[in-house]
Design an enzyme around this catalytic site. Sequence first.
Site, PDB file in Angstrom:
ATOM      1  N   SER A 103      69.385  26.712 -20.312  1.00  0.00           N
ATOM      2  CA  SER A 103      69.958  27.775 -21.150  1.00  0.00           C
ATOM      3  C   SER A 103      70.475  27.371 -22.518  1.00  0.00           C
ATOM      4  O   SER A 103      70.817  28.242 -23.313  1.00  0.00           O
ATOM      5  CB  SER A 103      71.084  28.469 -20.400  1.00  0.00           C
ATOM      6  OG  SER A 103      70.552  29.408 -19.517  1.00  0.00           O
ATOM      7  N   LYS A 131      79.828  30.953 -26.818  1.00  0.00           N
ATOM      8  CA  LYS A 131      79.164  31.771 -25.783  1.00  0.00           C
ATOM      9  C   LYS A 131      80.229  32.459 -24.947  1.00  0.00           C
ATOM     10  O   LYS A 131      81.258  31.842 -24.613  1.00  0.00           O
ATOM     11  CB  LYS A 131      78.293  30.857 -24.920  1.00  0.00           C
ATOM     12  CG  LYS A 131      77.422  31.570 -23.881  1.00  0.00           C
ATOM     13  CD  LYS A 131      76.573  30.571 -23.100  1.00  0.00           C
ATOM     14  CE  LYS A 131      75.649  31.247 -22.110  1.00  0.00           C
ATOM     15  NZ  LYS A 131      74.806  30.293 -21.350  1.00  0.00           N
ATOM     16  N   SER A 185      69.859  31.434 -21.266  1.00  0.00           N
ATOM     17  CA  SER A 185      70.817  32.508 -21.327  1.00  0.00           C
ATOM     18  C   SER A 185      71.720  32.471 -22.574  1.00  0.00           C
ATOM     19  O   SER A 185      72.397  33.455 -22.854  1.00  0.00           O
ATOM     20  CB  SER A 185      71.711  32.455 -20.082  1.00  0.00           C
ATOM     21  OG  SER A 185      72.468  31.260 -20.057  1.00  0.00           O
TER      22      SER A 185
HETATM   23  N1  GLN Z   1      66.929  30.570 -16.798  1.00  0.00           N
HETATM   24  C1  GLN Z   1      67.569  29.854 -15.744  1.00  0.00           C
HETATM   25  C2  GLN Z   1      68.223  30.827 -14.791  1.00  0.00           C
HETATM   26  O1  GLN Z   1      68.060  31.977 -14.967  1.00  0.00           O
HETATM   27  C3  GLN Z   1      68.566  28.872 -16.299  1.00  0.00           C
HETATM   28  C4  GLN Z   1      69.775  29.554 -16.772  1.00  0.00           C
HETATM   29  C5  GLN Z   1      70.826  28.592 -17.274  1.00  0.00           C
HETATM   30  O2  GLN Z   1      70.545  27.452 -17.604  1.00  0.00           O
HETATM   31  N2  GLN Z   1      72.042  29.071 -17.263  1.00  0.00           N
HETATM   32  O3  GLN Z   1      68.902  30.459 -13.897  1.00  0.00           O
END
Ligand code: GLN
Length: 485
Positions: A168, A69, A144
């Site tokens: 995410s 990532k 994400s």
């Molecule tokens: N979807 C959540 C957010 O937007 C979690 C994102 C994540 O785990 N990095 O913060």
Amino acid sequence: MPASEEICRLSATELIAGIEAGSFSPAESIEAWAGAMESDDLNAFLWKGVEGGAEQGSGHLSGLPVAIKDIFCTSGIPTTAGSRILEGYKPPYSATAVERLTEAGAGLLGKTNMDEFAMGSSNENSAYGGVSNPWDRTRVPGGSSGGSAAAVAGGLAPCALGTDTGGSIRQPAALCGIVGLKPTYGAISRFGMIAFASSLDQCGPLTRTVADAALLLEVMQGQDQRDSTSVGLEAPIELPSSTDLDGVRFGVPAELVGGDVGIEVGVREVFEQTLSRIEELGGEVAEVTLPHAAHGISAYYVLAPAEASSNLARYDGVRYGLRVEADDLVSMYERTRSEGFGPEVKRRIMLGTYALSSGYYDAYYAQAQKVRTRIAEDFTAAFQGVDFVVTPTSPTVAFPLGARTQDPLSMYLSDFCTVPMSLAGIPAISIPAGLAAPPEGGPELPVGFQIAAPAFGEQDLLEAAHALEMSIGFQRLDQREGEGA
Ligand code: GLN
């Protein structure tokens, strides 16, 4: 030597076994996967390149390429965190998690697309364009870590690294029909992982199988003096082998899976079938209560933006990436940040700055911290009676691209079932449990089953997930395509 299509059908553990057996060499494996990555038509990769991994005998992961990532710093390799503000940034060092993998012989296979600074649940907040879900290219892969999940599900990488702050790793794994593990907070060093919300951020693997998740976890976990919150796990992780769930107790929290929380009918059906399967394997299913868990999203959207507003203060045009010149220093900061950050990141910075400002701190930040403590206590109490807590990973299957971009709240609710575990710091895994049609009709899409364990309970978690995985026999997309289905 098997053809490269055959190499690209193997899981990480199978790949390593193939190399150990002499069926093919590390270089052949790396070459096969480099070719797969090059064929990316999902926009899963932001940087396509291969480093290392081809050398024979350089470690037990020799020949295994891992997609990374783009939030992990990789020495000399562009690292953007999905943001314009880091365009052109090449870190002078690598994240500990990446270093541990390469020290074990693994190769680096590209840098994967992601929501900007890991803020999002659909990958649509990337400054470099969305990612298609390989099951249905008109739909999101989740986020994400959307590029990592799409790459593994789409057969472009055997495994990938992601990060999970509120869901995410688990949510995109669920939406793409693969395995995603968020370890206990502190199990893996955060050093070199670009910070979003430091008290929640955790690195973990996205893989084809539960055994692969165990393999990568064992290499990456451990204390690191460069991250003072890292502690590692108590014992080395072994490859899971359980095939039954005799006497294992699973708790279903009404607050997260009750009738009124917006879980799609098809997702609920797969969840219930999985509960029946647990019982067939000798496990017990009981109701548990997590009285504060439904407040997880509210608390998270105070705490995570508050930490983000502080962590993202460093992007000022002076030290990294983008700089937009202006007549004076303050205007340079303003213009750089206005042009460098996308709308969701700006929204989070404003939310967080507001929550931390004097006069509001107690009402928002301090209150949210108390809710966080209550949620952690809820899990501790629940684990007095059960070994694991289970939920659907995501309330919905993969949704159409664009469906939620105008509605942040509906996007935030994607993490309704994953955020509580993040707030509690406990490990949780998502495994593919079946398929369900989306509510608007159309071909069936993957549904993830989430299993959460007490802190540092990774080995037991992986064993339970493995037993369930063996019994479910989920056919991954690459396996279906392999059969010409
Ligand atoms: N979807 C959540 C957010 O937007 C979690 C994102 C994540 O785990 N990095 O913060």
